[in-house]
Scaffold this motif. Sequence first.
Motif, PDB file in Angstrom:
ATOM      1  N   VAL A 172       0.865  -1.183   0.000  1.00 10.83           N
ATOM      2  CA  VAL A 172       0.000   0.000   0.000  1.00 10.83           C
ATOM      3  C   VAL A 172       0.901   1.232   0.000  1.00 10.83           C
ATOM      4  N   ASN A 173       1.071   1.816  -1.191  1.00 11.72           N
ATOM      5  CA  ASN A 173       1.874   3.028  -1.342  1.00 11.72           C
ATOM      6  C   ASN A 173       3.292   2.831  -0.800  1.00 11.72           C
ATOM      7  N   GLY A 210      -0.455  -4.756  -5.250  1.00  7.68           N
ATOM      8  CA  GLY A 210      -0.699  -3.504  -4.558  1.00  7.68           C
ATOM      9  C   GLY A 210      -0.150  -2.308  -5.315  1.00  7.68           C
ATOM     10  N   THR A 211       0.196  -1.253  -4.570  1.00  3.68           N
ATOM     11  CA  THR A 211       0.582   0.015  -5.186  1.00  3.68           C
ATOM     12  C   THR A 211       1.979   0.452  -4.759  1.00  3.68           C
ATOM     13  N   SER A 212       2.681   1.025  -5.729  1.00  5.30           N
ATOM     14  CA  SER A 212       4.009   1.593  -5.505  1.00  5.30           C
ATOM     15  C   SER A 212       3.897   3.107  -5.478  1.00  5.30           C
ATOM     16  N   SER A 213       4.693   3.751  -4.635  1.00  7.28           N
ATOM     17  CA  SER A 213       4.696   5.221  -4.612  1.00  7.28           C
ATOM     18  C   SER A 213       5.728   5.794  -5.570  1.00  7.28           C
ATOM     19  N   THR A 239       1.058  -1.501  -9.316  1.00  6.93           N
ATOM     20  CA  THR A 239       0.739  -0.327 -10.125  1.00  6.93           C
ATOM     21  C   THR A 239       1.295   0.935  -9.470  1.00  6.93           C
ATOM     22  N   TYR A 240       1.358   1.993 -10.290  1.00  6.55           N
ATOM     23  CA  TYR A 240       1.831   3.290  -9.826  1.00  6.55           C
ATOM     24  C   TYR A 240       0.827   4.356 -10.250  1.00  6.55           C
ATOM     25  N   ARG A 241       0.186   4.982  -9.275  1.00 11.33           N
ATOM     26  CA  ARG A 241      -0.817   6.025  -9.532  1.00 11.33           C
ATOM     27  C   ARG A 241      -1.884   5.563 -10.520  1.00 11.33           C
ATOM     28  N   GLY A 242      -2.335   4.348 -10.328  1.00  8.50           N
ATOM     29  CA  GLY A 242      -3.407   3.817 -11.146  1.00  8.50           C
ATOM     30  C   GLY A 242      -3.000   3.355 -12.534  1.00  8.50           C
ATOM     31  N   LYS A 243      -1.695   3.429 -12.829  1.00  7.22           N
ATOM     32  CA  LYS A 243      -1.202   3.024 -14.144  1.00  7.22           C
ATOM     33  C   LYS A 243      -0.110   1.966 -13.971  1.00  7.22           C
ATOM     34  N   ALA A 244       0.382   1.502 -15.101  1.00  7.26           N
ATOM     35  CA  ALA A 244       1.423   0.485 -15.068  1.00  7.26           C
ATOM     36  C   ALA A 244       2.710   1.040 -14.463  1.00  7.26           C
ATOM     37  N   ALA A 245       3.331   0.266 -13.596  1.00  8.04           N
ATOM     38  CA  ALA A 245       4.638   0.615 -13.065  1.00  8.04           C
ATOM     39  C   ALA A 245       5.708   0.038 -13.991  1.00  8.04           C
TER      40      ALA A 245
END
Length: 266
Positions: A172-173, A210-213, A239-245
């Motif tokens: 999470v972030n 999950g999500t990367s910051s 993902t990153y900000r709702g897009k592909a990392a």
Amino acid sequence: MRIDGTLVAPSDYNVIAKSGSWLRFERVTGVSIYGGTLDAQGTKLWACKNSGKSCPKGARITAPGNSPNTDGIHLERSSGVSIMNSHIGTGDDCVSIGPGNSNLWIENISCGPGHGISIGSLGWDLQEAGVQNVTVKTVTFTGTDNGLRIKTWARPSNGFVRGVLFQDAAMVNVRNPIIIDQNYCPHHKNCPDQASGVRISNVKYQDIHGTSSTQVAVKFDCSKTHPCSGIRLDKINLTYRGKAATAFCANAGGTATRVVEPTSCL
């Protein structure tokens, strides 16, 4: 604070469960704790948990996110250790795994704030015991600097990391959800222009989501003289900000199976 001998917790685990803490420090500055042994007398609690009865929850370790060098749990030269059902929030690694560890089981851990769960730093000494057979599963990282990390000094060493499984981790972030850093050299002292001698092999990442910051969610920055081998990615979705990392690889070899996002660079 100096501990001479062994500090022993109450034999009745319900005493600590009801009080909420065993050792507690509040609103302090410049505190050092050294010496001695802490004996939490956990045998009866684990016996209760293994029986399936209703028992107090696991450990809760907290420290401010900006508190330096406050590892939640540090393991070194240990074998057959399990860390389970705990919440750890601190200013450094939630769990750090140093040299000479084997057959470790880490499960159901909530980490944050902190620097994640780290194998390392390793490779400071030329002759150093390795790390092998480590399982980390069902963990959640919230707002941490790292998630699942392996870190070695950029120095000659005969150390190794092998037989590691990272499974079912939620990010999470998190700034670096998956990272191998074999070029650790803070302030460019004691290691410039050198390469890590620690050999990293047979490390599997399975069901990490999950999500990367940051844009780079997967980073394998391995040794130029002893590249990482046998890295396996299986069912990764970051993902990153709702897009592909994105992913970054240097001197790393391995395979990717099933859906892997960001796209594997192995």
